[in-house]
Every structure is written in C-alpha cells, then in structure tokens.
Motif scaffolding. Structure first.
Motif, short mmCIF file in Angstrom:
data_model
loop_
_atom_site.label_atom_id
_atom_site.label_comp_id
_atom_site.label_asym_id
_atom_site.label_seq_id
_atom_site.Cartn_x
_atom_site.Cartn_y
_atom_site.Cartn_z
N VAL A 91 1.44 6.11 -6.88
CA VAL A 91 0.16 5.42 -6.67
C VAL A 91 0.00 4.32 -7.71
CG1 VAL A 91 -2.35 5.68 -6.82
CG2 VAL A 91 -0.98 7.36 -5.53
N ASP A 92 0.37 4.61 -8.95
CA ASP A 92 0.29 3.59 -9.99
C ASP A 92 1.17 2.40 -9.67
OD1 ASP A 92 -1.56 4.90 -11.53
OD2 ASP A 92 -0.06 5.94 -12.77
N ILE A 93 2.39 2.68 -9.17
CA ILE A 93 3.31 1.59 -8.82
C ILE A 93 2.70 0.72 -7.73
CG2 ILE A 93 5.55 1.10 -7.75
CD1 ILE A 93 6.58 3.71 -9.15
N VAL A 94 2.10 1.37 -6.72
CA VAL A 94 1.50 0.62 -5.61
C VAL A 94 0.29 -0.19 -6.10
CG1 VAL A 94 0.21 0.87 -3.46
CG2 VAL A 94 2.33 2.16 -3.80
N LEU A 95 -0.52 0.44 -6.96
CA LEU A 95 -1.71 -0.27 -7.45
C LEU A 95 -1.31 -1.50 -8.27
CD1 LEU A 95 -4.11 2.64 -8.47
CD2 LEU A 95 -4.17 1.23 -6.42
N ALA A 96 -0.19 -1.39 -8.97
CA ALA A 96 0.27 -2.54 -9.75
C ALA A 96 0.68 -3.69 -8.81
CB ALA A 96 1.44 -2.15 -10.63
N ALA A 97 1.20 -3.31 -7.64
CA ALA A 97 1.63 -4.33 -6.68
C ALA A 97 0.45 -4.89 -5.89
CB ALA A 97 2.68 -3.77 -5.73
N GLY A 98 -0.66 -4.15 -5.88
CA GLY A 98 -1.83 -4.61 -5.14
C GLY A 98 -3.08 -4.43 -5.99
N THR A 113 2.29 13.44 22.75
CA THR A 113 2.57 12.07 23.17
C THR A 113 2.82 11.18 21.95
OG1 THR A 113 0.23 11.46 23.16
CG2 THR A 113 1.15 12.27 25.25
N ALA A 114 3.05 11.83 20.80
CA ALA A 114 3.30 11.06 19.58
C ALA A 114 4.57 10.23 19.73
CB ALA A 114 3.43 12.00 18.40
N MET A 115 4.57 9.05 19.15
CA MET A 115 5.75 8.20 19.14
C MET A 115 6.15 7.96 17.69
SD MET A 115 4.37 5.62 22.03
CE MET A 115 5.79 4.86 22.76
N LEU A 116 7.45 7.80 17.48
CA LEU A 116 7.95 7.64 16.12
C LEU A 116 7.49 6.30 15.54
CD1 LEU A 116 11.49 9.12 16.60
CD2 LEU A 116 9.67 10.05 15.15
N GLN A 117 7.15 6.36 14.27
CA GLN A 117 6.63 5.15 13.63
C GLN A 117 7.62 4.61 12.60
OE1 GLN A 117 2.53 6.26 12.69
NE2 GLN A 117 1.95 6.02 14.83
N ASP A 118 7.17 4.38 11.35
CA ASP A 118 7.98 3.61 10.39
C ASP A 118 9.44 4.07 10.31
OD1 ASP A 118 5.36 2.92 9.99
OD2 ASP A 118 5.61 2.55 7.85
N ALA A 119 10.33 3.14 10.64
CA ALA A 119 11.77 3.39 10.53
C ALA A 119 12.41 2.13 9.95
CB ALA A 119 12.36 3.69 11.91
N MET A 174 -1.05 8.12 -0.14
CA MET A 174 0.23 8.65 -0.63
C MET A 174 0.43 10.08 -0.13
SD MET A 174 2.79 7.65 -2.56
CE MET A 174 3.83 8.37 -1.32
N ASN A 175 -0.64 10.86 -0.25
CA ASN A 175 -0.60 12.26 0.18
C ASN A 175 -0.28 12.36 1.67
OD1 ASN A 175 -0.95 15.05 -0.31
ND2 ASN A 175 -3.07 14.95 0.45
N GLU A 176 -0.95 11.53 2.47
CA GLU A 176 -0.78 11.61 3.92
C GLU A 176 0.58 11.04 4.36
OE1 GLU A 176 -2.49 13.34 5.86
OE2 GLU A 176 -4.07 13.80 4.40
N ILE A 177 1.03 10.02 3.65
CA ILE A 177 2.35 9.47 3.97
C ILE A 177 3.42 10.53 3.69
CG2 ILE A 177 4.10 7.77 3.26
CD1 ILE A 177 1.95 6.57 5.02
N ASN A 178 3.26 11.23 2.57
CA ASN A 178 4.18 12.34 2.29
C ASN A 178 4.16 13.34 3.44
OD1 ASN A 178 5.58 11.76 -0.08
ND2 ASN A 178 3.83 12.35 -1.37
N GLN A 188 0.88 -1.17 0.00
CA GLN A 188 0.00 0.00 0.00
C GLN A 188 0.91 1.22 0.00
OE1 GLN A 188 -2.48 0.21 3.47
NE2 GLN A 188 -0.91 -0.41 4.90
N ALA A 189 0.33 2.40 -0.14
CA ALA A 189 1.14 3.61 -0.34
C ALA A 189 2.03 3.91 0.86
CB ALA A 189 0.24 4.80 -0.66
N GLN A 190 1.72 3.32 2.01
CA GLN A 190 2.58 3.47 3.18
C GLN A 190 4.03 3.07 2.85
OE1 GLN A 190 1.41 0.89 6.37
NE2 GLN A 190 3.01 1.59 7.78
N PHE A 191 4.17 2.17 1.86
CA PHE A 191 5.50 1.66 1.50
C PHE A 191 5.92 2.11 0.10
CE2 PHE A 191 3.10 -1.60 3.95
CZ PHE A 191 3.66 -1.32 5.19
N ALA A 192 5.25 3.14 -0.41
CA ALA A 192 5.41 3.54 -1.81
C ALA A 192 6.87 3.80 -2.17
CB ALA A 192 4.57 4.76 -2.11
N GLY A 193 7.62 4.43 -1.26
CA GLY A 193 9.00 4.80 -1.57
C GLY A 193 9.86 3.60 -1.94
#
Lengths: 301, 360, 257
Positions: free
Chosen positions: B261-268, B218-224, B280-284, B40-45
């Motif tokens: 988005v196209d790349i992600v859609l091709a993978a899913g 109280t935010a904690m760091l996420q995807d690393a 994608m927009n929000e991940i950016n 999903q776009a969370q992993f688009a990069g």
C-alpha cells in the motif's frame, strides 16, 4: 479608492455572491426536497452533501490531511499545481512563440495566411481530448520526456489566441505609418520590429491572458493520457473517482486549479503593466477587437 | 605445481571479477508494462516488483505505463508501444478477433472482481430479484457477466440503464442494482456518509451478488498479462523472467500488504490510504488462492469465460488453441517454488479493513 | 537638374475593370531646387495621388517621374524624401525624441549622432523642451511639428506634405505656416505641399499648382511673387489678396467645369 483596491474588492464581492448563490441553492433544495419551490420540477443539480458540499467543507477539506497520516490537502494540491504549472509555463511560452511566429508569417505572406489560417482555426475545433493521446503516443515513440509532451498539449491550446491577436496587432498601424516606413526605405525586418511589433504589444497581452489559462487547461488535460502521477490532472482524476465518498476534495482541486489559472494571469498582467504604459493598455480582448478593429470572424475570413 | 595452482586461482578470480563486471555492465533489458488504469493497488504486484528490485534481479528495467481513459492496453501491446500489457480476458479476445495476435501468458486474477450491489432494504439477494428492477451497468464490455446472468436466470429486468463509473446512481437510489468492482466502487459506498445516521454506510446496509458464486457462474476472467505471439516466440526467456519477478511482487504484496500500500501511495500521491488498503486486501482475494500456482490458467474458468463471451456475442467464435499459454507461468511458478516461495496461497486470509470517510 | 520633373504622368486605378478610375492624367511639371510648390484643387482631383507618385508610394501607369535626375524608387532608397501627412503618425510608444530619431535609426546612424541630430531638429521646431514627452501629452499642432522635425531629421532634399495642417484650428494653422516658412528658409528644402486652403497655398508657395478633377490634371500654375521673407504682415498685403483672388478664380473655373 485606488483602482487596485476596487479590483480586489469587486473580485471578493463576486466571490461572495457565488458563495451565497451556492449555499442559497443548496438551502433551497434541502428545504423543498430537491424541487423548485411551489412546483414539482426537479432541480438540475442535487443539493445533498455528496453533490454539493458546503463551501466551508471544501475549505476545511483543504486544511485537513489529504489522507490518513498524510499531508494537508492544500499542500498536496499546491505541489501538484506547481508540477502542472511547470508544463503549463513551458506550453505557454512555446504556444506564445508559435502563435507570434504564425502572426508574423501571416502578416508577411498573404499566401501563408490563406493557406494556413483555415487549418489554424480547424485545429481549435478538434477536441484536445482527442489530440492529447495522439501526441503522447508519438512522443512515446520519439522517447520524449512526458512532461514535455504535456507542455506540447498545453501549447496546442495556447498558441491560437496569440496567433490571432498578434496578426491583428501587427496590422493595427495606420497605412500612413507603413508609408512613412516605406519612405525611410526601411527593410521588412525594420518595419516589423520598429513599427508592427511595438504596435501589436497591447493586442498581444489580452491574448496572453487567455493563453495563460488555456495552457493550464491544456496541461491538466494532457497529464491524463501522459499518465503523469504528480500533477493536478491526476489529482482531479483520482478525486473524481472518489467523488461519491469525498466530493469536497474534487471541488477543492478544481478550486486550486482555478487559483493557479488566476495566478498565472496575474503574472501576465504584471508583465503587461511593466511593458505597456496605461494609455496603451487594452482592458480586455473585446476591446482589442476595438471599434475600428476587425472582429475575429473577419480576421479569420 | 603450487605456482600453477596460484596462477589458476588468480586467473579464476580475474575471470570472476571481469565476469561480474561484465554482468554489471550488461545493460538491463528495457521493458514497458501497460496498465489499464493509473496507479492503484490493483497493480500493486508490479509496483512492488519494481520497488523491491525483483525485475532488476531478472535483468529487466521495467517501466510501468499507467493507463488513461483513451488507452487500451492490448492495443498498445499489439502496436508495439509496450511489451507486456494487462487486460481482461474477454476484451483481449475481442482484440484478437481484430487480429491483435495476443497471447495470455499469465492469468493473475483467478476470479472476477465484479459485483452487483443493492440496498439491503430492496431485498435483492439473487439475480431473480432483479425482476422489474432498474439495473445499472457500465457498458464498454463490462456488462457481459450481468447480461449472461440475466439470461441464465430468465429475469425480466425493469430497465437496464447505463451507469457512470461511480456509485452516485445507487447512492441517490436512482437504480436498484449497480455494477461495482469489489476493490473500488463497492468500497466507495462504504466510504460515503449515510445522511440518516451521520456514520459511514455499513456492509449490512447492502447486498451483493457475486458472479463467481457457483450458483451464478457467469464470472469472466479479468486482469491477465498479455504479449504478442511473436514476442513470446522470440523472447521466451524475457517472458519467463518477467513473470517470475511479477509473481514475486504479488507474493510480496500477499505477505506484506501494508508495504505494498505504501508503494502504491508513493506512486499516486492523491490516493486515499484506507481505500488502497481495502483494495490491496480485495485484490489479494482475487489472486489467492491460486490452485495451480499464481498466473497458471484454470482451464475450466477459461472455458466459462469463452462460453459467456460467445453466448453474449462478445466474440464471434471460439478462440483458437494457443490463445493462452501456461508453460511460461508454470516454469515461473516452479522456479519460485524451488526458491521456497508459496505460489498457491492457501493460507492467505482476507483481513478486516477499516475504511475512513472518503477513503482517506 | 530639376529637383522634380514630371512628364505625361498618368495614373489609372483598377485598369480594365468596371471600377477603372483615371486619377491623374497628362501631368507635366518641373520643380527647381528650393521651390515651394502647393498643389490645390477640389476633392478627388488626384492631388494626393500626385504626391504619392512623386514619393514612390504608387507607380505611374504612364509617363515619367524624375527626382533629382533619378527614378522615384531610387530617390526613395537614397532617402531623398521627407513625408508629412495630415495625421502626425507618431509612434505612441516612443517619446518625442525617439520619434524624431526613428528614421535615423532605420538609416543606421549611431546613437550619439542620432541623438544630436534629433535634438537639433526639435530645437528647429521649438519643441526641445518636450523631447521626453509621449505624443499623447502633446497638442495636435505640437504633434505635427514633431512630424515635421522627424521628416527633416535626415535632411531629405524634398519634403512631401499632404495637408499637414488640415486637422488644426485656424490660429494654430497660421502659426504652423510661419514656422514652416522659417524652417524652410533655414534648410532650403524643396517642398511639395498639398492643401485645400487657398490662403495657405498662397502664403507658403513660390508657385501654386491648380488641379481639376475627372481626370485630375493641371489646369493652371500661378506664380506667387510675394516678397521674402514672408511674415504675418504678408497676409495683410494688397498683393496677397490679389493672388488669393487669382487662385480662387482658377479654382472656380475648375469646379464650374
């Protein structure tokens, strides 16, 4: 009316009844505000569009594009189904072969049966959801192609009914038939292939029908940890994630998954018709247990 | 002399050719990257870096391993199933207390994507408003930002209830506040039809509480990106190369979100287009701007994450120094800057994404 | 050399346990080539066990069984036995012809030879027209004739028959008896025939062996001196009735004991 026509009619009839029950329940829930009529007791399943879309909305969803500018959902799902079926078919063949082999082993060796049968039974009490990821990790270490791993998960579910019914079928000939073979000084292999296996065929097919559906379930479940993006497993996962917004797509994929199962069983039925004359067909698995047959518990014990 | 020159030139050409051939013959280094979930776009990069050949350019043959319910990326990395894995910081720190021996080499997401979503008519605009309310949470370690905020504001919530990974409970008004990722579940509400209007729900129908908000914090760091300490020691060049290519991928997705988005859609194949465009927009938005350059840890946010994690009993003690390293990411950022790429993204702006029913 | 020689044969099931059963005891019997021996006796007298001992389906606990001068096991491996049971035991997935071919197939005979032989056997039992039928399409008597054809197909030297006509109605039964005599006259096979029926035993046999129960042992052997060839008229003869009476009295003495 021919038996085939009757079979199709009864299938359609039951389908119609299910649709009417679905829509009737939904109508009732909408009318009463989600409680059983005349009571304050809530219905077990919500009847709003998000929880229970109309049956026709599910069908319409199949005919609409799966996503903006994309292909029809039905096509997307059929392609996914074909992909899943490839693993399922291999799993079915693999599982059936293993099941058949175990049946032969057990009928040949009481020791093997005593030693292995408890494990065979136990294997089916372990949730496939727990087995699948382990198999995927192992296969990953061995560099096995992933769809083959999915086939193995599928085979894991498919082999059991085949093993049990093969054993039952191989044991089905009368004692006098075995003595006859003995009087001919037949070798164990001759007894197997000329007496036991042909006798087991009618018992085998009901098991193969179960194995066919089980192999589809196994393949769908196996696709999740194996991270197969192209199968029904992923389709169901993604549509389940979007359930709040588009429930009809999830129901549509479940519908297609069950159609694949029905189609697969249909192929087995066709094979049965070609191989087994009508007088020898056992209509269902309970008949395979038969009045003089042993039931599952006895075979297992 | 001329002949010698010609000979030298010929030799040089030969050397160049054989050198080029050798480079071509050199097999790419096979690398596995373990995601937390399916494509999903969370992993688009990362998908973009594969698609655009960024990894191959760095001599890497990256296989993206998608996640599943039972797959814990940091465990996969710790047990050698993948060289690189994505994980939220607190979850990886918990694994490290179980001696996973992981080190954070690239803090890609600079802020938390977790929200608490309520209906606008419930009047919940700050954690204080949870007083007496039914508040949902996902559990499994996804709830600590929430519990920390509850503590910080001294709120007595009516009930803290388990919430499934969807928005059904909020949509059915069984709970007053629901946990949601800004790039997933929040959008799902906006892709659902409001039975009263027959139209999709609008952001104005909802209120959100953002744990990144300085008043909550109280935010904690996420995807690393995580590797084992041993791998980082033994393969510093590969780690840097991997980060360079991955960051390139993310920069590509910042500048060409539709392509990603196209790349992600091709993978899913069964993913919805508008939902992934939103994501994608929000991940950016979670990455950009990256004040120190993409992937370089913000020490203050690390400290905040550790503080929340210890206060909530997620981890028993302060993680040792060296739990994260900025040298790899810093080198990667410097190299990319040298190539003329913007690794900070100050000029990036969130766009308006129109969601379709069902995220189609 | 006798076709069959039993000396001091004894069979004990579950020896040493509290379910010990002495099925047969002290059996001495000589059968010459070409004889037709019927074994008759009350239920549980061990007549089927006796047949199974001869056919190497169960080993004796004591004594010796010798078939054509060989052990029963050797005789079985040499395919000296043809067996017919009360149920025809035809393989339902095989056509009649293929059922008769089964033993020939197992013995490794080539297809053409096997087909010829099976066809000849089916002609012998007058079922050649039914070669392509399935067993379920045949009456009980016809099925039993197929079973006999199958047992004779590989020309065994001894035919062991365990109440083969027990499940048939009286008319069919008598027809089958005549048939069996005709077939035996043509093949000259030695027959050991277990039955419950006195007229059957008398009509078919050269000798009738009467057994008692608990323990199963031979109490009397009646020579049947009816003239050959026998036919339906034989059943009307005075001598036939005398022999019936003789066997019946021998049995009554056993049952009374």
């Amino acid at each position: 009316m021919s038996p085939n026509a009757r079979r199709i009619l009864s299938f359609l009839g039951i389908l119609a009844v299910l649709v009417v029950m679905w829509e009737g329940y939904k109508w009732m829930g909408t009318a009463t505000g989600g409680v059983w009529p005349g009571t304050g007791i809530g219905l077990p399943v919500r009847t709003n569009e998000r929880s229970m879309p109309h049956t026709w909305d599910i069908v319409i969803a199949l005919l609409r594009p799966a996503r903006r500018g994309g292909e029809m959902l039905l096509l997307v799902l059929l392609r996914a189904a074909l992909f899943t079926w490839r693993s399922a078919l291999l799993g079915f063949l693999l599982g059936s072969a293993v099941g058949f082999g175990l049946g032969v082993l057990f009928v040949r060796s009481a020791l093997a049966e005593r030693g292995l049968m408890p494990h065979v039974v136990a294997s089916q009490t372990v949730p496939i959801l727990a087995i699948a990821p382990i198999l995927v990790v192992w296969a990953g270490r061995l560099n096995v192609t992933r769809w083959l791993v999915v086939a193995v998960v599928s085979a894991y579910l498919a082999f059991f009914p085949v093993a049990i019914n093969t054993l039952r079928g191989l044991r089905s000939p009368d004692a006098s038939a075995s003595e006859l073979m003995r009087s001919y000084a037949a070798t164990p292999n001759q007894v197997l292939w000329k007496l036991q296996v042909p006798a087991a065929l009618p018992y085998l097919f009901p098991a193969l029908k179960i194995a066919a559906t089980a192999s589809i379930i196994g393949a769908i479940v196996g696709e999740l940890p194996a991270s197969m993006p192209d199968g029904l497993g992923r389709a169901i996962l993604n549509f389940a994630a979007a359930f709040s917004a588009a429930p009809e797509k999830l129901f549509a994929s479940i519908l297609v998954a069950s159609l694949v199962g029905i189609g697969f069983v249909g192929i087995v039925v066709l094979a049965e018709r070609l191989l087994i004359p009508p007088s020898r067909r056992l209509e269902d698995i309970s008949e395979a247990a038969g009045p003089r047959g042993r039931n599952l518990k006895e075979v297992v014990a | 002399m001329r002949r010698l020159g010609a000979l030298t030139a010929t030799l040089a050409v030969l050397v160049l050719i054989t050198g080029a051939c050798a480079a071509e013959d050199d097999e790419l280094t096979p690398i596995n990257l373990q995601l937390q979930w399916v494509a999903q776009a969370q992993f688009a990069g990362y998908y973009a870096a594969v698609d655009q050949g960024f990894y191959a350019d760095e001599g890497l043959d990256v296989t993206i391993l998608e996640g599943a319910v039972e797959i814990v990326p940091q465990q996969v990395v710790a047990t050698g199933g993948a060289e690189f894995g994505l994980a939220w910081v607190p979850k990886a720190l918990v694994s490290n207390e179980e001696e996973a021996g992981l080190v954070n080499v690239g803090q890609v997401f600079q802020r938390s994507g977790t929200l608490m979503v309520s209906w606008a008519d419930s009047g919940i605009t700050s954690p204080s408003d949870w007083e007496g309310k039914i508040v949902g949470n996902w559990g499994f370690g996804n709830e600590y930002e929430l519990t920390a905020a509850i503590e910080k504001f001294g709120v007595n919530v009516g009930e803290l209830v388990a919430q499934s990974f969807d928005m059904e409970a909020l949509l059915n008004r069984e709970i007053d506040a629901a946990e949601a990722m800004i790039y997933n579940e929040y959008a799902q509400v906006l892709e659902a039809t409001n039975p009263d209007t027959g139209e999709l729900y609008q952001p104005s129908d909802l209120t959100v509480i953002d744990f990144n908000d300085p008043s909550i914090a109280t935010a904690m760091l996420q995807d690393a990106i995580w590797v084992t300490e041993a791998y980082a020691e033994d393969n510093p060049d590969i780690v840097e190369a991997f980060l360079r290519a991955s960051f390139r991928g993310w920069i590509h997705c910042r500048d060409n979100p539709d392509s990603c988005v196209d790349i992600v859609l091709a993978a899913g194949p069964t993913l919805g287009r508008s939902h992934q465009t939103w994501q994608m927009n929000e991940i950016n938005g979670l990455i950009w701007p990256s004040p120190h350059g993409i992937g370089v840890m913000d020490a203050a946010l690390w400290q905040q994450t550790v503080d929340v994690a210890t206060s909530q009993g997620v981890i028993q003690g302060v993680p040792p120094a060296g739990s994260y390293r900025t040298d790899f990411a810093q080198n990667a950022v410097d190299a990319l800057e040298d190539d003329g790429l913007d690794t900070v993204g100050n000029s990036w702006r969130r766009v308006t994404v129109e969601l379709n029913p069902g995220g189609e | 050399m006798s076709a069959l020689s039993l000396r001091g044969v004894e069979k004990v099931f579950n020896p040493g346990s509290d379910q010990e059963v002495r099925a047969v005891h002290g059996i001495d019997l000589q059968v010459e080539k070409g004889e037709f021996i019927s074994v008759i006796g009350p239920s549980g007298c061990g007549k089927s066990t006796l047949l199974r001992l001869i056919g190497d389906l169960t080993p004796p606990s004591a004594g010796t069984v010798s078939v054509n001068g060989k052990t029963p096991a050797k005789a079985r491996l040499d395919r000296d036995y043809g067996m017919v049971f009360q149920s025809a035991t035809l393989l339902e997935w095989r056509r009649v012809q293929a059922n008769v071919e089964l033993p020939l197939e197992i013995m490794g005979m080539d297809a053409a030879e096997r087909s010829r032989q099976a066809a000849a056997m089916l002609e012998l039992v007058q079922l050649d027209r039914f070669a392509n039928h399935y067993p379920w399409q045949l009456s009980g008597g016809m099925q039993q004739r197929v079973a006999i054809a199958r047992a004779l197909a590989f020309k065994p030297s001894i035919l062991l028959m365990d109440e083969p006509f027990g499940a048939l109605d009286e008319m069919t039964r008598e027809r089958m008896q005549s048939e069996l005599l005709r077939i035996r006259a043509e093949t000259g096979t030695t027959v050991v025939f277990v039955t419950h029926s006195i007229p059957e035993a008398v009509f078919l046999s050269t000798r009738v062996v009467i057994m008692s129960s608990r323990p199963g042992t031979i109490t009397q052997v009646v020579d049947i001196d009816l003239p050959e060839p026998r036919s339906d008229e034989t059943r009307e003869e005075q001598r036939f009735f005398e022999l019936l009476t003789g066997v019946r009295e021998g049995l009554r003495a056993v049952e009374g004991s």
